[in-house]
Design a protein around this motif. Structure first.
Motif, PDB file in Angstrom:
ATOM      1  N   ASP A   1       0.930  -1.059  -0.433  1.00 19.34           N
ATOM      2  CA  ASP A   1       0.364  -0.148  -0.026  1.00 19.34           C
ATOM      3  C   ASP A   1       0.701   0.869   0.085  1.00 19.34           C
ATOM      4  O   ASP A   1       1.567   1.689   1.039  1.00 19.34           O
ATOM      5  N   LEU A   2       0.845   2.005  -0.972  1.00 18.50           N
ATOM      6  CA  LEU A   2       1.338   2.783  -1.128  1.00 18.50           C
ATOM      7  C   LEU A   2       0.891   3.803  -1.176  1.00 18.50           C
ATOM      8  O   LEU A   2      -0.392   4.275  -2.208  1.00 18.50           O
ATOM      9  N   ALA A   3       1.588   5.097  -0.543  1.00 19.37           N
ATOM     10  CA  ALA A   3       0.595   6.629  -0.504  1.00 19.37           C
ATOM     11  C   ALA A   3       1.981   7.537  -0.541  1.00 19.37           C
ATOM     12  O   ALA A   3       2.345   8.177   0.076  1.00 19.37           O
ATOM     13  N   ILE A   4       2.291   7.930  -1.611  1.00 18.38           N
ATOM     14  CA  ILE A   4       2.717   9.542  -1.695  1.00 18.38           C
ATOM     15  C   ILE A   4       2.014  10.761  -2.194  1.00 18.38           C
ATOM     16  O   ILE A   4       0.782  10.251  -2.841  1.00 18.38           O
ATOM     17  N   PRO A   5       2.360  11.745  -2.549  1.00 18.76           N
ATOM     18  CA  PRO A   5       1.889  13.272  -2.466  1.00 18.76           C
ATOM     19  C   PRO A   5       1.620  12.650  -4.219  1.00 18.76           C
ATOM     20  O   PRO A   5       2.371  12.681  -5.043  1.00 18.76           O
TER      21      PRO A   5
ATOM     22  N   THR B   1      12.404  21.010  -0.987  1.00 18.11           N
ATOM     23  CA  THR B   1      12.633  22.800   0.750  1.00 18.11           C
ATOM     24  C   THR B   1      11.564  22.409   0.988  1.00 18.11           C
ATOM     25  O   THR B   1      10.950  22.903   1.851  1.00 18.11           O
ATOM     26  N   GLN B   2      10.900  20.848   1.228  1.00 14.81           N
ATOM     27  CA  GLN B   2      10.057  20.145   2.451  1.00 14.81           C
ATOM     28  C   GLN B   2      10.480  19.371   3.100  1.00 14.81           C
ATOM     29  O   GLN B   2      11.467  18.901   2.984  1.00 14.81           O
ATOM     30  N   GLU B   3       9.399  19.229   3.712  1.00 23.15           N
ATOM     31  CA  GLU B   3      10.289  18.159   5.185  1.00 23.15           C
ATOM     32  C   GLU B   3       8.793  17.269   5.178  1.00 23.15           C
ATOM     33  O   GLU B   3       7.775  17.587   5.481  1.00 23.15           O
ATOM     34  N   TYR B   4       9.113  16.136   4.420  1.00 20.66           N
ATOM     35  CA  TYR B   4       8.239  14.718   4.376  1.00 20.66           C
ATOM     36  C   TYR B   4       8.164  13.942   6.537  1.00 20.66           C
ATOM     37  O   TYR B   4       9.070  13.704   7.012  1.00 20.66           O
ATOM     38  N   ARG B   5       6.781  13.641   6.566  1.00 13.22           N
ATOM     39  CA  ARG B   5       6.878  12.398   7.603  1.00 13.22           C
ATOM     40  C   ARG B   5       6.414  11.588   6.613  1.00 13.22           C
ATOM     41  O   ARG B   5       5.349  10.850   6.407  1.00 13.22           O
ATOM     42  N   VAL B   6       6.987  10.546   7.488  1.00 13.86           N
ATOM     43  CA  VAL B   6       7.080   8.836   5.924  1.00 13.86           C
ATOM     44  C   VAL B   6       6.845   8.234   7.579  1.00 13.86           C
ATOM     45  O   VAL B   6       7.011   7.648   8.752  1.00 13.86           O
ATOM     46  N   ASN B   7       5.143   7.073   7.364  1.00 13.51           N
ATOM     47  CA  ASN B   7       5.365   6.227   8.635  1.00 13.51           C
ATOM     48  C   ASN B   7       5.337   4.865   6.827  1.00 13.51           C
ATOM     49  O   ASN B   7       4.652   4.379   5.996  1.00 13.51           O
ATOM     50  N   ILE B   8       5.888   3.865   8.239  1.00 15.67           N
ATOM     51  CA  ILE B   8       6.313   2.755   6.812  1.00 15.67           C
ATOM     52  C   ILE B   8       5.715   1.027   8.609  1.00 15.67           C
ATOM     53  O   ILE B   8       5.678   1.551   9.824  1.00 15.67           O
ATOM     54  N   THR B   9       4.517   0.172   7.732  1.00 14.60           N
ATOM     55  CA  THR B   9       4.161  -0.570   8.544  1.00 14.60           C
ATOM     56  C   THR B   9       4.342  -2.110   7.780  1.00 14.60           C
ATOM     57  O   THR B   9       4.864  -1.885   6.914  1.00 14.60           O
ATOM     58  N   TYR B  10       5.367  -2.816   9.033  1.00 14.41           N
ATOM     59  CA  TYR B  10       6.110  -4.318   8.293  1.00 14.41           C
ATOM     60  C   TYR B  10       5.856  -5.283   8.718  1.00 14.41           C
ATOM     61  O   TYR B  10       5.745  -4.976   9.898  1.00 14.41           O
ATOM     62  N   ARG B  11       5.508  -6.482   7.705  1.00 14.50           N
ATOM     63  CA  ARG B  11       5.923  -7.828   9.289  1.00 14.50           C
ATOM     64  C   ARG B  11       7.143  -8.168   8.718  1.00 14.50           C
ATOM     65  O   ARG B  11       8.363  -8.040   8.092  1.00 14.50           O
ATOM     66  N   THR B  12       7.404  -8.910  10.618  1.00 14.29           N
ATOM     67  CA  THR B  12       8.652  -9.073  10.407  1.00 14.29           C
ATOM     68  C   THR B  12       9.194 -10.961  10.573  1.00 14.29           C
ATOM     69  O   THR B  12       8.160 -11.268  10.434  1.00 14.29           O
ATOM     70  N   GLU B  13      10.166 -11.541   9.504  1.00 14.61           N
ATOM     71  CA  GLU B  13      10.576 -11.942   8.708  1.00 14.61           C
ATOM     72  C   GLU B  13      12.093 -12.911   9.498  1.00 14.61           C
ATOM     73  O   GLU B  13      12.497 -12.143   8.955  1.00 14.61           O
ATOM     74  N   ASN B  14      12.726 -13.749   9.690  1.00 15.89           N
ATOM     75  CA  ASN B  14      13.923 -14.358   9.847  1.00 15.89           C
ATOM     76  C   ASN B  14      14.276 -12.722  10.386  1.00 15.89           C
ATOM     77  O   ASN B  14      15.857 -13.042   9.851  1.00 15.89           O
ATOM     78  N   ASN B  15      13.820 -11.676  11.371  1.00 16.62           N
ATOM     79  CA  ASN B  15      14.328 -10.624  12.272  1.00 16.62           C
ATOM     80  C   ASN B  15      14.866  -9.591  11.274  1.00 16.62           C
ATOM     81  O   ASN B  15      15.373  -9.073  11.086  1.00 16.62           O
ATOM     82  N   LYS B  16      13.596  -9.924   9.828  1.00 13.24           N
ATOM     83  CA  LYS B  16      13.666  -8.914   8.726  1.00 13.24           C
ATOM     84  C   LYS B  16      12.707  -8.077   8.822  1.00 13.24           C
ATOM     85  O   LYS B  16      11.276  -8.739   8.693  1.00 13.24           O
TER      86      LYS B  16
ATOM     87  N   ILE C   1       8.571  -4.837   4.563  1.00 11.60           N
ATOM     88  CA  ILE C   1       7.452  -3.332   3.609  1.00 11.60           C
ATOM     89  C   ILE C   1       6.095  -3.899   3.420  1.00 11.60           C
ATOM     90  O   ILE C   1       6.144  -4.692   2.462  1.00 11.60           O
ATOM     91  N   GLN C   2       4.638  -2.981   3.826  1.00  9.65           N
ATOM     92  CA  GLN C   2       3.560  -3.569   3.821  1.00  9.65           C
ATOM     93  C   GLN C   2       2.880  -2.778   3.142  1.00  9.65           C
ATOM     94  O   GLN C   2       1.845  -2.456   2.669  1.00  9.65           O
ATOM     95  N   SER C   3       3.337  -1.463   3.748  1.00  5.98           N
ATOM     96  CA  SER C   3       2.964  -0.379   3.116  1.00  5.98           C
ATOM     97  C   SER C   3       3.860   0.800   3.752  1.00  5.98           C
ATOM     98  O   SER C   3       4.327   1.069   4.797  1.00  5.98           O
ATOM     99  N   ILE C   4       3.914   2.753   2.953  1.00  4.02           N
ATOM    100  CA  ILE C   4       4.383   3.348   3.567  1.00  4.02           C
ATOM    101  C   ILE C   4       3.504   4.660   2.407  1.00  4.02           C
ATOM    102  O   ILE C   4       2.984   4.462   1.860  1.00  4.02           O
ATOM    103  N   ARG C   5       3.691   5.362   3.589  1.00  2.00           N
ATOM    104  CA  ARG C   5       3.059   6.393   3.333  1.00  2.00           C
ATOM    105  C   ARG C   5       4.461   7.547   3.584  1.00  2.00           C
ATOM    106  O   ARG C   5       4.250   7.484   4.768  1.00  2.00           O
ATOM    107  N   ILE C   6       4.382   8.826   2.571  1.00  2.00           N
ATOM    108  CA  ILE C   6       5.130   9.564   3.109  1.00  2.00           C
ATOM    109  C   ILE C   6       3.491  10.319   3.158  1.00  2.00           C
ATOM    110  O   ILE C   6       2.698  11.122   2.191  1.00  2.00           O
TER     111      ILE C   6
END
Length: 123
Positions: free
Chosen positions: A46-50, A99-114, A117-122
């Motif tokens: 799930d990707l959300a960028i401007p 010239t901007q500062e973005y807020r980044v939200n990332i959700t992920y699942r963990t697999e073998n300590n890795k 990424i499931q979603s990225i929202r900028i």
């Protein structure tokens, strides 16, 4: 008292060991190179960028992120908050780009300590 302290230290150590490695993600955002995330992406993202918000496969997500980075060159990336919960986690970061500062939200699942990424929202 000593016993309780040792249990707390043991629990804390265990939780730290189980935490997903998010360094690859942070480094990719810091350098503005989404291609390095190819092994950290789930099949669908799930990707959300401007200007765009969609569910896409990992290749399209990387392409859209690289396009975003080419227009908004990051100067750094700072992880503001990070939390792991059993098999899942999230991170919130600040991305100064141009010239901007973005807020980044990332959700992920963990697999073998890795982190996978499931979603990225900028925003």
């Amino acid at each position: 008292m000593k016993r309780i302290l040792m249990m707390i230290i043991g629990l804390f150590s265990y939780l730290c060991i189980q935490a997903a490695d998010i360094n690859t993600i942070a480094d990719a955002f810091k350098s503005g190179n989404a291609s390095t995330l190819s092994t950290s992406m789930d099949k669908e993202i799930d990707l959300a960028i401007p200007g765009s918000s969609k569910k896409c496969d990992s290749k399209e997500a990387i392409s859209l992120l690289n396009n975003f980075f080419s227009k908004n060159k990051p100067s750094t990336f700072t992880v503001v908050h990070h939390a792991d919960k059993k098999e899942n986690g999230f991170l919130v970061g600040k991305l100064p780009a141009g010239t901007q500062e973005y807020r980044v939200n990332i959700t992920y699942r963990t697999e073998n300590n890795k982190a996978i990424i499931q979603s990225i929202r900028i925003e």
